[in-house]
Write a protein that holds these residues in place. Structure first.
Motif, PDB file in Angstrom:
ATOM      1  N   SER A  66       4.603  -0.692  10.651  1.00  0.00           N
ATOM      2  CA  SER A  66       4.852  -1.706  11.682  1.00  0.00           C
ATOM      3  C   SER A  66       6.276  -1.617  12.214  1.00  0.00           C
ATOM      4  N   VAL A  67       6.439  -1.946  13.489  1.00  0.00           N
ATOM      5  CA  VAL A  67       7.753  -1.991  14.147  1.00  0.00           C
ATOM      6  C   VAL A  67       7.881  -3.350  14.830  1.00  0.00           C
ATOM      7  N   PRO A  68       8.880  -4.140  14.463  1.00  0.00           N
ATOM      8  CA  PRO A  68       9.933  -3.909  13.461  1.00  0.00           C
ATOM      9  C   PRO A  68       9.339  -3.871  12.046  1.00  0.00           C
ATOM     10  N   PRO A  69      10.075  -3.269  11.115  1.00  0.00           N
ATOM     11  CA  PRO A  69       9.521  -3.094   9.769  1.00  0.00           C
ATOM     12  C   PRO A  69       9.288  -4.420   9.058  1.00  0.00           C
ATOM     13  N   MET A  70       8.244  -4.425   8.233  1.00  0.00           N
ATOM     14  CA  MET A  70       7.918  -5.592   7.396  1.00  0.00           C
ATOM     15  C   MET A  70       8.295  -5.236   5.964  1.00  0.00           C
ATOM     16  N   TYR A  71       9.264  -5.957   5.440  1.00  0.00           N
ATOM     17  CA  TYR A  71       9.784  -5.614   4.125  1.00  0.00           C
ATOM     18  C   TYR A  71       8.863  -6.066   2.994  1.00  0.00           C
ATOM     19  N   PHE A  72       8.012  -7.052   3.267  1.00  0.00           N
ATOM     20  CA  PHE A  72       7.084  -7.539   2.255  1.00  0.00           C
ATOM     21  C   PHE A  72       5.716  -7.725   2.902  1.00  0.00           C
ATOM     22  N   PRO A  73       4.633  -7.608   2.117  1.00  0.00           N
ATOM     23  CA  PRO A  73       3.293  -7.849   2.671  1.00  0.00           C
ATOM     24  C   PRO A  73       3.186  -9.245   3.275  1.00  0.00           C
ATOM     25  N   VAL A  74       2.444  -9.333   4.370  1.00  0.00           N
ATOM     26  CA  VAL A  74       2.352 -10.599   5.102  1.00  0.00           C
ATOM     27  C   VAL A  74       1.426 -11.582   4.401  1.00  0.00           C
ATOM     28  N   ASP A  75       0.203 -11.175   4.149  1.00  0.00           N
ATOM     29  CA  ASP A  75      -0.790 -12.101   3.616  1.00  0.00           C
ATOM     30  C   ASP A  75      -0.827 -12.109   2.095  1.00  0.00           C
ATOM     31  N   THR A  76      -1.075 -10.966   1.517  1.00  0.00           N
ATOM     32  CA  THR A  76      -1.228 -10.891   0.063  1.00  0.00           C
ATOM     33  C   THR A  76      -0.821  -9.514  -0.439  1.00  0.00           C
ATOM     34  N   LEU A  77      -0.639  -9.411  -1.729  1.00  0.00           N
ATOM     35  CA  LEU A  77      -0.319  -8.124  -2.345  1.00  0.00           C
ATOM     36  C   LEU A  77      -1.608  -7.332  -2.522  1.00  0.00           C
ATOM     37  N   ASN A  78      -1.633  -6.137  -1.974  1.00  0.00           N
ATOM     38  CA  ASN A  78      -2.845  -5.311  -1.996  1.00  0.00           C
ATOM     39  C   ASN A  78      -2.909  -4.473  -3.270  1.00  0.00           C
ATOM     40  N   TRP A  79      -3.212  -5.134  -4.386  1.00  0.00           N
ATOM     41  CA  TRP A  79      -3.372  -4.399  -5.645  1.00  0.00           C
ATOM     42  C   TRP A  79      -4.569  -3.466  -5.589  1.00  0.00           C
ATOM     43  N   SER A  80      -5.434  -3.675  -4.608  1.00  0.00           N
ATOM     44  CA  SER A  80      -6.613  -2.808  -4.474  1.00  0.00           C
ATOM     45  C   SER A  80      -6.221  -1.369  -4.140  1.00  0.00           C
ATOM     46  N   ASN A  81      -5.003  -1.157  -3.646  1.00  0.00           N
ATOM     47  CA  ASN A  81      -4.548   0.211  -3.356  1.00  0.00           C
ATOM     48  C   ASN A  81      -4.565   1.069  -4.620  1.00  0.00           C
ATOM     49  N   TYR A  82      -4.215   0.466  -5.753  1.00  0.00           N
ATOM     50  CA  TYR A  82      -4.183   1.216  -7.009  1.00  0.00           C
ATOM     51  C   TYR A  82      -5.581   1.561  -7.490  1.00  0.00           C
ATOM     52  N   ALA A  83      -6.569   0.780  -7.105  1.00  0.00           N
ATOM     53  CA  ALA A  83      -7.954   1.102  -7.464  1.00  0.00           C
ATOM     54  C   ALA A  83      -8.548   2.110  -6.487  1.00  0.00           C
ATOM     55  N   THR A  84      -8.210   1.974  -5.210  1.00  0.00           N
ATOM     56  CA  THR A  84      -8.779   2.853  -4.185  1.00  0.00           C
ATOM     57  C   THR A  84      -8.264   4.281  -4.295  1.00  0.00           C
ATOM     58  N   MET A  85      -6.985   4.440  -4.650  1.00  0.00           N
ATOM     59  CA  MET A  85      -6.413   5.795  -4.657  1.00  0.00           C
ATOM     60  C   MET A  85      -7.047   6.680  -5.718  1.00  0.00           C
TER      61      MET A  85
END
Length: 302
Positions: A66-85
């Motif tokens: 995203s531009v401008p950069p988002m330093y932290f997740p907006v809605d929630t922490l996507n812990w699902s990334n660790y399961a999906t990868m």
């Protein structure tokens, strides 16, 4: 003149002592505060990249780009990334992690198995060509797998072990053997020969002297060799990229590049895999740190 101290002088003496102690405490407090601030700044510089990776692994790809950069997740922490990868078909990460662990552990054990008796022998005995041998060992440290990848590929192909764990175990052990030998050689050389002679007078053989007398004294050197070899084998990339052609046989360092495409990059998975690959090394340092300090303090006591 009377040597008896007057009441007024007796009252002033403790006051001076209290002022002196207060001044020393102020100096110590100021120094401690300065050291704490410097320590926090240094720790911040080293920890910020890891914090950025951890936060990035919990974002979506759109949030990362995203531009401008988002330093932290907006809605929630996507812990699902660790399961999906772990489920990406082109990158079988469970196999890659197992490959990395097996190659790093076996390479470290092989280096210790070869370097320990070699370092003990070169430090304790004289033989023709000793200096030339030690010089040749240190020269091999100048060579890196990235420079010799083509030759290593041809060699493993001729031996019939191309694209196997054995090939990478031998390569990693070969390129880390010289450092481990030199480190342990210096530790063995610092042990007085009278220690060996006393043990031999008591009836101990050479193998017993090595295993039961010398090894406990060179424990810090062994730990240093273990850390260097394991981390080097864990992070090895150039030779693995050429030698390991099957996706399941590739280590994490090579599998990580599969998430970087020509037109798109899954940065959330790149960060996630990077965090996962760092954890075993951090655990190794946490387990060995106390043993390293204990070996150093034990070796200081005669």
């Amino acid at each position: 003149m009377s040597a008896v101290q007057t009441p007024s002088a007796a009252k002033q003496a403790p006051l001076k002592i209290r002022k002196k102690r207060y001044g020393e405490d102020q100096v110590s407090l100021r120094r401690m505060s300065t050291r704490v601030v410097i320590g926090v700044l240094v720790a911040t510089v080293f920890l910020v990249p890891y914090a950025v990776m951890l936060v990035g692994s919990l974002k979506t790809r759109s949030e990362i780009l995203s531009v401008p950069p988002m330093y932290f997740p907006v809605d929630t922490l996507n812990w699902s990334n660790y399961a999906t990868m772990w489920d990406t078909p082109e990158t079988p990460l469970p196999y890659n992690l197992a490959t990395t662990v097996i190659i790093a552990v076996c390479s470290t054990l092989l280096v210790l198995l070869v370097a320990t008796p070699a370092a003990y022998y070169t430090a304790r005995f004289k033989f023709p060509g000793k200096l030339a041998f030690l010089f040749l060992v240190i020269v091999t440290q100048m060579l890196q797998p990235a420079v010799l990848t083509a030759g290593l590929f041809r060699e493993m192909l001729v031996l019939g072990i191309n694209d196997t764990w054995l090939a990478m175990i031998l390569i990693n052990a070969a390129f880390n053997l010289s450092f481990a030998l030199w480190i342990m050689h210096s530790f063995f050389a610092n042990i007085p020969k009278e220690v060996d002679e006393a043990a031999q007078i008591d009836g101990a053989g050479k193998l017993t002297v090595l295993l039961r007398i010398n090894l406990p004294l060179v424990w810090p050197g062994i730990v240093t060799a273990v850390i260097f070899t394991f981390v080097s084998a864990w992070n090895e990339f150039a030779a693995a990229l050429v030698i390991m052609t099957t996706a399941e046989n590739q280590p994490l360092s090579v599998a990580l590049t599969k998430f970087i495409g020509q037109y798109a990059t899954s940065w959330q998975y790149v960060f996630g895999v990077s965090i996962v690959s760092i954890i075993p090394v951090v655990i190794l340092f946490a387990l060995i740190e106390k043993r390293l300090i204990g070996g150093l303090t034990a070796g200081a006591v005669k």
